[in-house]
Design an enzyme around this catalytic site. Structure first.
Site, PDB file in Angstrom:
ATOM      1  N   ARG A 173       0.840  -1.200   0.000  1.00 32.14           N
ATOM      2  CA  ARG A 173       0.000   0.000   0.000  1.00 32.14           C
ATOM      3  C   ARG A 173       0.878   1.255   0.000  1.00 32.14           C
ATOM      4  O   ARG A 173       0.556   2.253  -0.643  1.00 32.14           O
ATOM      5  CB  ARG A 173      -0.941  -0.017   1.198  1.00 32.14           C
ATOM      6  CG  ARG A 173      -2.016  -1.090   1.095  1.00 32.14           C
ATOM      7  CD  ARG A 173      -2.853  -1.157   2.350  1.00 32.14           C
ATOM      8  NE  ARG A 173      -3.693   0.021   2.518  1.00 32.14           N
ATOM      9  CZ  ARG A 173      -4.382   0.287   3.619  1.00 32.14           C
ATOM     10  NH1 ARG A 173      -4.338  -0.531   4.651  1.00 32.14           N
ATOM     11  NH2 ARG A 173      -5.115   1.383   3.697  1.00 32.14           N
ATOM     12  N   CYS A 213      -1.387   5.783   9.063  1.00 26.52           N
ATOM     13  CA  CYS A 213      -1.703   4.488   8.450  1.00 26.52           C
ATOM     14  C   CYS A 213      -2.772   4.722   7.403  1.00 26.52           C
ATOM     15  O   CYS A 213      -2.710   5.697   6.673  1.00 26.52           O
ATOM     16  CB  CYS A 213      -2.140   3.483   9.517  1.00 26.52           C
ATOM     17  SG  CYS A 213      -3.541   4.052  10.515  1.00 26.52           S
TER      18      CYS A 213
END
Length: 278
Positions: free
Chosen positions: A175, A233
């Site tokens: 990611r 995050c």
């Protein structure tokens, strides 16, 4: 005070004169709701906490899991029996993401005695701890929030910190690189951020690595006790576990609650891709 507690220590404290309030925060990213698993078996006395409803506000321009309204959060904690003078232990059934989110919010809101059960539910049962299907009815707590107990970052502050300090991206490396964006508007990372997946904070049994090993890991990424460190995050959940791991390593860190989902809500913000900070 340590920020984690072992299953053995929890069993001993739960049998003592001032047992901790137990919060079951089972939650999965894009997974089923945690309440059925809680009802199928939980630590005796544990109260289920809904991460999406109790530990976050409505999704929007500030990300998928922005800070909850303080009155909503306070009411949820009081319903669970949280008191100012009583310790709290949070747990989940994963890598400690959801439990750490509850830990971070309570610490941010001023509670001084909050710990995460190291290894979560699996560690409890592996140590011989019992589970129950009985739903507790705790006495109303008196928790009184005093926000500001832990540092947080805005989007602009996170961008600035990435340039002058160390901004850690707690998501998976895929990611971070921009190769997987199934839950995000776009793939990539905040320019200047360093990849630091939460999976590397724990062992195979999901207990945290020793403090010395965590300190070595973070030091290799530039995050030392004398550095200015921030974490983000996807939506401020797994990042809380990284802040907890940094705390165990002796490194204070601020959390960007909006994280990548909040960052990319504004299309004018820059995006970096690839393995390097950018």
């Amino acid at each position: 005070m340590n920020d984690i507690i072992t299953a053995t220590e929890l069993a001993s404290e739960s049998a003592g004169a001032n047992p901790p309030v137990l919060l079951d925060v089972r939650w999965q990213l894009q997974g089923p709701h945690g309440r059925p698993d809680y009802e199928a078996g939980h630590l005796p006395g544990a109260v289920f906490i809904d991460l999406d409803a109790d530990l976050a506000g409505p999704a929007g321009d500030e990300g998928r899991h922005p800070l909850p309204d303080i009155t909503v959060f306070t009411a949820a904690m009081r319903r669970a029996g949280v008191r100012d003078d009583r310790p709290v232990v949070t747990y989940d059934a994963g890598l400690g993401w959801a439990a750490a989110r509850a830990w971070w919010l309570l610490r941010w809101a001023g509670h001084r005695d909050v710990r995460v059960l190291d290894g979560g539910l699996a560690a409890w049962t592996a140590s011989g701890g019992a589970v129950t299907t009985e739903i507790p009815q705790p006495q109303e707590g008196d928790f009184t929030p005093e926000p500001g107990g832990l540092p947080q970052l805005t989007a602009d502050e996170a961008a600035a910190l990435a340039r002058r300090g160390v901004l850690l991206d707690a998501r998976s490396a895929e990611r971070y690189r921009g190769e997987a964006a199934s839950v995000d508007r776009v793939g990539g990372h905040i320019p200047g951020a360093v990849s630091a997946p939460t999976t590397e904070n724990v062992t195979e049994d999901h207990t945290f690595r020793p403090a010395s090993a965590l300190a070595e890991r973070f030091a290799a990424l530039g995050a030392k006790s004398d550095a200015e460190v921030g974490v983000y995050c996807g939506s401020g959940v797994s990042g809380a576990q990284e802040v907890l791991a940094l705390s165990l390593a002796g490194v204070p860190a601020a959390l960007y609650i909006g994280s990548w989902s909040g960052w990319t809500a504004d299309p004018s913000r820059p995006v970096a891709t690839g393995a390097q900070p950018g």
